[in-house]
Design an enzyme around this catalytic site. Structure first.
Site, PDB file in Angstrom:
ATOM      1  N   GLU A 146       0.883  -1.169   0.000  1.00  0.00           N
ATOM      2  CA  GLU A 146       0.000   0.000   0.000  1.00  0.00           C
ATOM      3  C   GLU A 146       0.923   1.222   0.000  1.00  0.00           C
ATOM      4  OE1 GLU A 146      -3.826  -2.006   2.304  1.00  0.00           O
ATOM      5  OE2 GLU A 146      -2.779  -0.339   3.251  1.00  0.00           O
ATOM      6  N   GLU A 175      -5.992  -5.212   0.124  1.00  0.00           N
ATOM      7  CA  GLU A 175      -6.282  -5.801   1.438  1.00  0.00           C
ATOM      8  C   GLU A 175      -7.682  -5.374   1.848  1.00  0.00           C
ATOM      9  OE1 GLU A 175      -3.185  -6.108   4.352  1.00  0.00           O
ATOM     10  OE2 GLU A 175      -1.600  -5.913   2.873  1.00  0.00           O
ATOM     11  N   CYS A 181      -2.492   8.886   3.097  1.00  0.00           N
ATOM     12  CA  CYS A 181      -2.181   8.557   1.705  1.00  0.00           C
ATOM     13  C   CYS A 181      -3.351   8.860   0.786  1.00  0.00           C
ATOM     14  CB  CYS A 181      -1.818   7.082   1.617  1.00  0.00           C
ATOM     15  SG  CYS A 181      -3.129   6.022   2.223  1.00  0.00           S
TER      16      CYS A 181
END
Ligand code: NAD
Ligand code: 6OD
Length: 486
Positions: free
Chosen positions: A253, A466, A287
């Site tokens: 990620e 995920e 993010c």
């Protein structure tokens, strides 16, 4: 005397001669001394994790594994305020965020994956072949083995547990490293694991830096089976190279340079509040934050003015004050990086609508790493400030004239993590959402999470997904069994 944070290896808290300082970014005060795990410490942790796979942990039922996860969740809940304090001291984030987002998500991550494994099924197919033979195919899920989990500083307990919980849920053992900037909540989780008596070696926490330190010792250890990593895209690339020869599985990620698109028919107030939130939550250090905002030209001036007013009303202050909205950047180093982009934006021709500098408090906070929330306009599409992830409290607002143009602008990006779309036209919302080159799209909201959904990015924003069954897929190996039926 300051606090000492030690690694947790094979059920023991392990000291080290090599230590580093964990400081509070609010004012630069010392939070703790942290023991840096050596290569030998990491090797011991991996060996302990390997051994634990063939101990009681490898033999318990799914229901018993779920119980361990519930105990971990309850252990965090019991020490809720310790976790809140750890998160606030390490990062300077507003206490209201730690209480409503970070620590509750730490708890939820364990409960969610415990619930999931108790109810999950596997695949089963009835098969007939051309010669008339019949069979039943079914799959079994097995742990991957020893999972190395490496997490960043921006949402410390949320992201650390987002990896540890599903890895344990699927029966793996874990060697986990939090960011060197935010070791405290992971250290508390090790204490919780110890308090509840989780078998030794199942969950190990090693502290330290990345390259040529603990992180690299983890990824270069040949006895790990997989790496799950959240952090910068460049670090992801380094880790990929480190594990390439051993063909280890990776889940990444990574960074983002996310677009928010505001159409003329959006609920104006909701869009302004939503974009202020998506740009400046956690001082821009998420993010998923929108660093690129595209607003229809017919509402552009009004939107920019409203964003300016709302942004200037955000309270930069003592993180323990419930009224505070904005904390500092994570470190002086990161503040330096963000300030260099503020300078670059001026050189690239930006108009600074608000912010554009570090604040001056006239007290100890001037030793901290603060940056004022900043809005720019006027940059060309090829400006570095519009293409590179700043990961700070900044956004640029660009006007657009039509849907084709804004879809092209939003997709013209090396990253592809998330996009948010603000419109009341349902048809347009779905049409544009489907055209975003990102792993995640929010419509009329942002960072609203359902843990069953796939989370992750495309391009430079990551590899894999995920969340829900996607986490189950990554953290397990599947064996297909074919049984002939007479
Ligand atoms: P980082 O890549 O610098 O560090 C992340 C972790 O990796 C830390 O624990 C660090 O010690 C470790 N590390 C660094 N170099 C390593 C190496 N060579 N080998 C092994 N480990 C190494 O990232 P950061 O500055 O902590 O976090 C910010 C970045 O993370 C931003 O780019 C942000 O977008 C990204 N991020 C992405 C997501 C997502 O879900 N996509 C979530 C949070 C943060
Ligand atoms: O909510 C999550 O599960 C998640 N991984 C969030 C990531 C946020 C990035 O900073």
């Amino acid at each position: 005397m300051s606090k000492l944070i030690r690694s947790y290896i094979n059920g023991q808290f392990v000291d080290s001669d090599k230590r580093f300082a964990n400081t509070c970014p609010v004012d630069g005060t010392l939070v703790a001394d942290v023991c840096e795990a050596s290569r030998a410490d990491v090797d011991n942790a991996v060996a302990a994790a390997r051994a634990a796979l063939s101990g009681p942990w490898g033999k318990i039922s799914i229901a018993e594994r779920a119980e361990w996860l519930y105990r971990l969740a309850a252990g965090i809940e019991k020490r809720f305020e310790d976790f809140v304090e750890a998160e606030v001291r390490d990062t300077g984030r507003p206490v209201k965020q730690a209480r409503t987002l970070d620590v509750p998500r730490g708890i939820a991550n364990f409960r969610f994956f415990a619930d999931l494994i108790k109810t999950a099924n596997t695949e089963c197919f009835e098969t007939t072949t051309a010669d008339g033979a019949r069979a039943i195919n079914y799959t079994l899920r097995k742990p991957l083995g020893v999972v190395a989990a490496i997490s960043p500083w921006n949402l410390p307990i949320l992201l650390f547990s987002w990896k540890v919980a599903p890895a344990l849920a699927m029966g793996n053992t874990v060697v986990a490293k939090p960011s060197e900037e935010t070791p405290s909540s992971a250290a508390l989780l090790a204490e919780v694991a110890h308090e509840i008596g989780l078998p030794a070696g199942v969950f190990n926490v090693v502290h330290g830096f990345g390259g040529n330190s603990t992180g690299e010792f983890m990824t270069r250890n040949p006895d790990i089976d997989a790496v799950t990593f959240t952090g910068e895209s460049g670090t992801g690339s380094t880790i990929m190279k480190a594990v390439a020869d051993g063909m280890k599985e990776v889940s990444f990620e990574l960074g983002g340079k996310n677009a928010a698109i505001v159409f003329a028919d959006a609920d104006f107030e909701a869009a302004v509040s939503g974009v202020v939130r998506s740009s400046f939550t956690n001082s821009g250090q998420v993010c998923l934050c929108s660093e690129r905002v595209y607003v229809h030209r017919s509402i552009f001036d009004r939107f920019v003015a409203a964003m300016k007013e709302k942004t200037e009303a955000l309270v930069l202050g003592d993180p323990m004050d419930p009224a505070t909205d904005i904390g500092p950047q994570i470190s002086l180093e990161h503040q330096g990086k963000v300030l260099s982009y503020l300078q670059l934006a001026r050189e690239e021709g930006a108009t600074v609508i608000t912010g554009g500098e570090k604040p001056h408090f006239g007290d100890a906070r001037d030793n901290g790493s603060w940056v004022r929330p900043t809005i720019w306009t006027g940059l060309p599409a090829n400006a570095r400030c519009l293409r590179e992830e700043v990961f700070g409290p900044v956004c640029h607002i660009t006007p657009f004239d039509d849907e084709e143009e804004v879809v092209a602008l939003a997709n013209d990006c090396d990253y592809g993590l998330a996009a948010s779309i603000w419109t009341q036209d349902v048809t347009r919302a779905h049409r544009v959402a489907g055209r975003m080159h990102t792993g995640i799209v929010w419509i009329n909201t942002w960072f609203m999470r359902d843990l069953r959904t796939p989370f992750g990015g495309v391009r430079m924003s990551g590899i894999g997904r995920e969340g829900g069954r996607h986490s189950m897929d990554f953290y397990s190996e599947i064996t297909n069994i074919c049984v002939k039926v007479a």
